[in-house]
Motif scaffolding. Sequence first.
Motif, PDB file in Angstrom:
ATOM      1  N   ILE A  20       0.648  -1.195   0.097  1.00 17.72           N
ATOM      2  CA  ILE A  20       0.371  -0.134  -0.252  1.00 17.72           C
ATOM      3  C   ILE A  20       1.327   1.011   0.040  1.00 17.72           C
ATOM      4  O   ILE A  20       1.928   1.506   0.503  1.00 17.72           O
ATOM      5  N   GLY A  21       0.543   2.426  -0.054  1.00 15.88           N
ATOM      6  CA  GLY A  21       1.175   3.402  -0.924  1.00 15.88           C
ATOM      7  C   GLY A  21       2.184   3.348  -1.611  1.00 15.88           C
ATOM      8  O   GLY A  21       2.917   4.278  -1.586  1.00 15.88           O
ATOM      9  N   ASP A  41       8.549   4.591  -1.586  1.00 17.39           N
ATOM     10  CA  ASP A  41       7.191   4.717  -1.816  1.00 17.39           C
ATOM     11  C   ASP A  41       6.957   6.130  -1.991  1.00 17.39           C
ATOM     12  O   ASP A  41       7.733   7.538  -1.956  1.00 17.39           O
ATOM     13  N   ARG A  42       5.316   6.433  -3.219  1.00 14.44           N
ATOM     14  CA  ARG A  42       4.878   7.303  -3.245  1.00 14.44           C
ATOM     15  C   ARG A  42       4.351   8.108  -1.846  1.00 14.44           C
ATOM     16  O   ARG A  42       4.290   9.517  -2.083  1.00 14.44           O
ATOM     17  N   GLY A  46       7.360  11.120   0.335  1.00  8.86           N
ATOM     18  CA  GLY A  46       7.387   9.561   0.463  1.00  8.86           C
ATOM     19  C   GLY A  46       8.712   9.373   0.788  1.00  8.86           C
ATOM     20  O   GLY A  46       8.809   9.445   1.422  1.00  8.86           O
ATOM     21  N   SER A  47       9.182   8.276   0.520  1.00  5.16           N
ATOM     22  CA  SER A  47      10.248   7.991   1.262  1.00  5.16           C
ATOM     23  C   SER A  47      11.860   7.099  -0.141  1.00  5.16           C
ATOM     24  O   SER A  47      10.537   6.086   0.042  1.00  5.16           O
ATOM     25  N   VAL A  89       3.443  -2.452   6.242  1.00  2.00           N
ATOM     26  CA  VAL A  89       2.964  -1.666   6.277  1.00  2.00           C
ATOM     27  C   VAL A  89       1.552  -1.392   6.083  1.00  2.00           C
ATOM     28  O   VAL A  89       1.406  -0.629   6.330  1.00  2.00           O
ATOM     29  N   GLU A  90       1.144  -2.664   5.596  1.00  2.00           N
ATOM     30  CA  GLU A  90       0.186  -2.585   5.710  1.00  2.00           C
ATOM     31  C   GLU A  90      -0.547  -2.325   6.934  1.00  2.00           C
ATOM     32  O   GLU A  90      -1.781  -1.709   7.562  1.00  2.00           O
TER      33      GLU A  90
END
Length: 270
Positions: free
Chosen positions: A49-50, A82-83, A120-121, A144-145
């Motif tokens: 996700i993300g 990630d965004r 993001g990262s 992450v979920e």
Amino acid sequence: MKDELVSKIMDEVLKKVGAEAAAAAPAAPAAPKCCNNTCNLTEFVGTAIGHTIGLVIANVDRQVHEKLDIDPKFRSIGIIGDRTGAGPQIFAADEAVKATNCEILKIELPRDTEGGAGHGSLIIFGAEDVSDARRAVEVCLREVERTFGDVYGNSAGHLEFQYTARASHALNKAFGAPMGKAFGITVGAPAAIGVLLADTAVKAATVDVVGCSTPGNGGTSYSNEVILTFSGDSGAVKQAIIAARDVGMQVLGVMAPDEELKSTTTPYII
């Protein structure tokens, strides 16, 4: 003459029937724009996700090592990018380093959120063996979920709350979290909400403030948010987060009253 007329009529009937059948037949599916939604590259680990992606490089090129300022002993690296998120991915990465024989080499927060108010990262794990790097990425993607559970957003902005009972290397590198202590963050965007959350959290419980990042103090990538980081007793850290979350839900909610403000997945700070 009669036979010729009958033959002509039959030809016309068959043409008409053929045309109607062709019109009724389903159209052939359009060719896909790409082959499929899988990736067979050995470097690919997975997604989450993300718009989060996990990758691994078994043997990093010497020149890339040098330019990224990576210790040469770390032949293999795991990469999380990630965004949208940053906080969820960093807290997930913290769980990954606890579970694997990896070190955190780099954590950066690009200005992103796919056009939103936050980050993001980019997270890089270092390992001497590629299996350790891959395992760290797998753990991070899985976590992450969960860590998206206390992320809330609408068209006006977003809120984020994170908690761990024992901070490790990722949180220490990203936020200066004291190792081994309970640690939490509150995030509010637009930044005005973040200031209110910070004040609410510190007044709600006895915690030690580690940092307060604003758009202009170097703590964020000029993003429109304020991030408070703090540590202390486990119960106090949770109490501070829950108080800030209650206030944040109210003030962000009135900025977009026609939209539901709910958890991205399932809240985990209770």
